[in-house]
Design a protein around this motif. Sequence first.
Motif, PDB file in Angstrom:
ATOM      1  N   GLY A 148       0.801  -1.216   0.000  1.00 25.59           N
ATOM      2  CA  GLY A 148       0.000   0.000   0.000  1.00 25.59           C
ATOM      3  C   GLY A 148       0.834   1.266   0.000  1.00 25.59           C
ATOM      4  N   ARG A 149       2.165   1.127   0.017  1.00 26.88           N
ATOM      5  CA  ARG A 149       3.049   2.288   0.092  1.00 26.88           C
ATOM      6  C   ARG A 149       3.108   3.025  -1.244  1.00 26.88           C
ATOM      7  NH1 ARG A 149       9.200   1.371   1.912  1.00 26.88           N
ATOM      8  NH2 ARG A 149       9.215   0.131  -0.009  1.00 26.88           N
ATOM      9  N   LEU A 150       3.154   4.349  -1.178  1.00 24.85           N
ATOM     10  CA  LEU A 150       3.368   5.147  -2.373  1.00 24.85           C
ATOM     11  C   LEU A 150       4.842   5.052  -2.746  1.00 24.85           C
ATOM     12  CD1 LEU A 150       2.086   7.091  -4.425  1.00 24.85           C
ATOM     13  CD2 LEU A 150       2.777   8.978  -2.931  1.00 24.85           C
ATOM     14  N   ALA A 151       5.118   4.469  -3.906  1.00 18.24           N
ATOM     15  CA  ALA A 151       6.496   4.227  -4.320  1.00 18.24           C
ATOM     16  C   ALA A 151       7.048   5.335  -5.196  1.00 18.24           C
ATOM     17  CB  ALA A 151       6.586   2.894  -5.069  1.00 18.24           C
ATOM     18  N   CYS A 152       6.175   6.062  -5.885  1.00 25.10           N
ATOM     19  CA  CYS A 152       6.621   7.076  -6.840  1.00 25.10           C
ATOM     20  C   CYS A 152       5.459   8.013  -7.120  1.00 25.10           C
ATOM     21  CB  CYS A 152       7.085   6.385  -8.132  1.00 25.10           C
ATOM     22  SG  CYS A 152       7.470   7.486  -9.521  1.00 25.10           S
ATOM     23  N   ARG A 208       8.092  17.395 -10.432  1.00 23.89           N
ATOM     24  CA  ARG A 208       8.127  16.783  -9.100  1.00 23.89           C
ATOM     25  C   ARG A 208       8.208  15.252  -9.158  1.00 23.89           C
ATOM     26  NH1 ARG A 208       9.001  21.550  -7.558  1.00 23.89           N
ATOM     27  NH2 ARG A 208       8.293  22.295  -5.511  1.00 23.89           N
ATOM     28  N   PHE A 209       8.902  14.732 -10.152  1.00 30.41           N
ATOM     29  CA  PHE A 209       9.065  13.286 -10.281  1.00 30.41           C
ATOM     30  C   PHE A 209       9.985  12.798  -9.161  1.00 30.41           C
ATOM     31  CE2 PHE A 209      10.598   9.255 -11.690  1.00 30.41           C
ATOM     32  CZ  PHE A 209       9.648   8.737 -12.552  1.00 30.41           C
ATOM     33  N   CYS A 210       9.532  11.826  -8.381  1.00 27.77           N
ATOM     34  CA  CYS A 210      10.368  11.305  -7.307  1.00 27.77           C
ATOM     35  C   CYS A 210       9.975   9.872  -6.983  1.00 27.77           C
ATOM     36  CB  CYS A 210      10.296  12.176  -6.062  1.00 27.77           C
ATOM     37  SG  CYS A 210       8.669  12.251  -5.286  1.00 27.77           S
ATOM     38  N   VAL A 211      10.933   9.144  -6.426  1.00 30.76           N
ATOM     39  CA  VAL A 211      10.755   7.759  -6.007  1.00 30.76           C
ATOM     40  C   VAL A 211      11.041   7.685  -4.514  1.00 30.76           C
ATOM     41  CG1 VAL A 211      11.570   5.381  -6.301  1.00 30.76           C
ATOM     42  CG2 VAL A 211      11.404   6.906  -8.288  1.00 30.76           C
ATOM     43  N   HIS A 212      10.301   6.859  -3.807  1.00 33.96           N
ATOM     44  CA  HIS A 212      10.510   6.690  -2.369  1.00 33.96           C
ATOM     45  C   HIS A 212      11.965   6.307  -2.103  1.00 33.96           C
ATOM     46  CE1 HIS A 212      10.092   5.269   1.739  1.00 33.96           C
ATOM     47  NE2 HIS A 212       8.835   5.686   1.755  1.00 33.96           N
ATOM     48  N   PRO A 213      12.629   6.962  -1.149  1.00 33.00           N
ATOM     49  CA  PRO A 213      14.051   6.684  -0.892  1.00 33.00           C
ATOM     50  C   PRO A 213      14.366   5.229  -0.564  1.00 33.00           C
ATOM     51  CG  PRO A 213      13.365   8.683   0.234  1.00 33.00           C
ATOM     52  CD  PRO A 213      12.113   8.050  -0.303  1.00 33.00           C
ATOM     53  N   ASP A 214      13.392   4.501  -0.048  1.00 30.91           N
ATOM     54  CA  ASP A 214      13.627   3.106   0.316  1.00 30.91           C
ATOM     55  C   ASP A 214      13.312   2.122  -0.811  1.00 30.91           C
ATOM     56  OD1 ASP A 214      14.342   3.966   2.840  1.00 30.91           O
ATOM     57  OD2 ASP A 214      12.323   3.690   3.673  1.00 30.91           O
ATOM     58  N   VAL A 215      12.925   2.649  -1.981  1.00 32.86           N
ATOM     59  CA  VAL A 215      12.555   1.797  -3.106  1.00 32.86           C
ATOM     60  C   VAL A 215      13.678   1.795  -4.145  1.00 32.86           C
ATOM     61  CG1 VAL A 215      10.967   1.517  -5.048  1.00 32.86           C
ATOM     62  CG2 VAL A 215      10.091   2.112  -2.791  1.00 32.86           C
TER      63      VAL A 215
END
Length: 238
Positions: free
Chosen positions: A57-61, A99-106
């Motif tokens: 359920g985490r937002l990855a990007c 604002r393109f970004c990826v979760h730091p833990d992904v």
Amino acid sequence: MLAMSRGRYEVSTARLPQDIEVAQALRARAFGLNAALDADSFDADQRHILVRDRDTGRLACCFRIGVFEGRAIKDSYAAQFYGLDRLALFDGKMMELGRFCVHPDVSDPDVVRIAWAAMTRFVDAVGIRLLFGCTSFKGTDPSGFLDAFGVLAERHLAPPAWHPREVAREVLRFADLAPADSDRKSATLQMPPLLRTYLLMGGWVSDHAVVDRQMNTLHVFTWSCPVLVPVSFEQCLL
């Protein structure tokens, strides 16, 4: 409405204020901001695309997109930092990717793949002819990016007639700092992934970088024709 799924990831368009707030929280974390949310006035008028991990359920990007035609490009986020009078003459729909970004833990490359696939689907559906945005190097010290700037200055500058004008308070004319013989392998490693993607599509960059103290970045204006086979900028403007 943009929606698709692949593997463990699904893409959706934010519909509720809570959806946008989750994206703003991820942006703040990914950009290393000293704030709970990264929010600005452009959030209200643009589409927010979310890539979630269905298992957790985490937002990855996430990223946001805005569509412009003609002089309306001056209402884009990038127009705060670059004079876009010349691109205002472009005949066709233009899309700003921001604002393109990826979760730091992904670290799963499939996250970026499905995000780009979703963006491509939107481009095709809407009939976008020009894709643009600001691509950012982390930090405001250019010393760690000199090879990248050298390659950009040597191989990827737009024709002078289409360069964005300098309007930002603090700019860096990176060609003046670039080494005479840039290491291309090092340059590739120094470039942000989004910039590398633009260049693979035959993209071009501005002849200067903007020093953004608020976001703690150096960014360049970047644009390309959103096609699979790279073409020249002159062809793009036909």
